[in-house]
Scaffold this active site. Structure first.
Site, PDB file in Angstrom:
ATOM      1  N   GLN A  29      -4.466  -1.485  -7.520  1.00 44.09           N
ATOM      2  CA  GLN A  29      -5.139  -0.557  -6.622  1.00 44.09           C
ATOM      3  C   GLN A  29      -5.784   0.565  -7.423  1.00 44.09           C
ATOM      4  OE1 GLN A  29      -3.523   2.662  -3.551  1.00 44.09           O
ATOM      5  NE2 GLN A  29      -3.442   0.620  -2.614  1.00 44.09           N
TER       6      GLN A  29
ATOM      7  N   ASP B 252       0.818  -1.212   0.000  1.00 43.27           N
ATOM      8  CA  ASP B 252       0.000   0.000   0.000  1.00 43.27           C
ATOM      9  C   ASP B 252       0.852   1.262   0.000  1.00 43.27           C
ATOM     10  OD1 ASP B 252      -2.491   1.252  -0.103  1.00 43.27           O
ATOM     11  OD2 ASP B 252      -2.607   1.483   2.071  1.00 43.27           O
TER      12      ASP B 252
ATOM     13  N   THR C  77      -7.281   5.423  -0.846  1.00 43.21           N
ATOM     14  CA  THR C  77      -7.463   4.121  -1.483  1.00 43.21           C
ATOM     15  C   THR C  77      -8.936   3.754  -1.510  1.00 43.21           C
ATOM     16  OG1 THR C  77      -5.309   3.412  -0.667  1.00 43.21           O
ATOM     17  CG2 THR C  77      -6.809   1.698  -1.426  1.00 43.21           C
TER      18      THR C  77
END
Length: 285
Positions: free
Chosen positions: A277, A203, A227
């Site tokens: 993502q 991440d 996100t």
């Protein structure tokens, strides 16, 4: 956090009931809970309920609300199926009875089969590259406050970008990024913790790659970033104590959303995992 053992302690949850767990939070410089932390803790929670010898091979998750750093996170695990080879689990993360995150994941036992992979890209070796910590020591006092605050946070991971860009120079960048990383300290290899740690690390850096082509006008001060969803596939086991390479590209940004995908390689060139993502990239008025 300055050592990998502290990250392991953060991932290891308190079990309250059979399928309910409680987690604490650690800040990384942002006002809300770091998404990688929630993902890592969710994998740990789900892994406690699957048959022995089955480990996460993929997951898909969505971030619903920003997490409050001052409130514990409760993880509720649901058993969807236990088949002959695969298990499927779902988990909800809650704060104050509100769902802030949910994830579905698949778990599989070790099996032999066909094997092929992409080659690792040719990038500068990590030896001789500057880490975030070294760059901060050299540049502190000369960086914008928001950037300096981010780099000043102590982390249990060493990051070494293969290309160093000037954070105050406003020019467009290519939608690619490669970063070497290594945990600080050593630990025993464990398939559950290895997957959780790689998810935590995945991440970092990924959504910022989608900002690169707009770096002449966009930055953290004038762009709202968060996100929205995150997915990961695990292909091969790794030695979590070795250097690894996270190679990232961003094929698209549109509709106030940025999309990025990446591959994680071992130093020897094995493809360990792939990541995707999508995140909010909304220009502020």
């Amino acid at each position: 956090m300055t050592h990998i053992s502290q990250l392991v302690d953060l991932i290891r949850l308190e079990q309250l009931e059979d399928h309910i767990f409680k987690g604490r939070n650690e800040p990384i410089g942002s006002p809300s809970i770091f998404g990688g932390q929630v993902i890592a803790q969710a994998i740990y929670a789900m892994s406690q309920s699957v048959p022995e010898g089955r480990y996460c091979n993929s997951y898909h998750c969505y971030f619903i609300l920003p997490g409050d750093l001052n409130e514990p996170v409760y993880y509720e695990v649901e058993t969807i199926r236990d088949g002959g080879s695969f298990s499927v689990r779902r988990v909800k993360a809650k704060q104050k009875d509100k769902v802030i995150f949910f994830m579905g994941a698949s778990f599989q036992g070790m099996e032999d089969g066909y094997d092929h992979q992409l080659e690792m890209p040719k990038v500068p070796h990590h030896e001789g590259l500057y880490s975030w910590d070294q760059m901060y020591e050299q540049l502190k006092g000369f960086l914008p406050k928001s950037i300096e605050k981010f780099f000043s946070i102590e982390r249990p991971i060493t990051f070494k970008p293969t290309v160093v860009t000037n954070p105050v120079e406003r020019k467009k960048l290519d939608p690619f990024q490669s970063i070497w990383f290594k945990i600080k300290g050593e630990m025993e290899n464990d398939p559950i913790y290895n997957r959780s740690i790689l998810s935590y690390i995945s991440d970092y850096n990924i959504l910022t790659t989608a900002l690169h082509p707009h770096a002449d006008i966009a930055h953290f001060g004038n762009t709202q970033m968060a996100t929205l969803d995150h997915s990961m596939w695990f292909f091969r086991e790794c030695d979590i104590n070795e250097w690894m390479l996270f190679n990232i590209e961003s094929p698209s940004a549109s509709g106030a959303r940025g999309f990025a995908r990446g591959n994680i390689f071992s130093e020897s060139g094995q493809l360990i995992a792939s990541v995707t993502q999508e995140g909010l990239m909304r220009p502020k008025n």
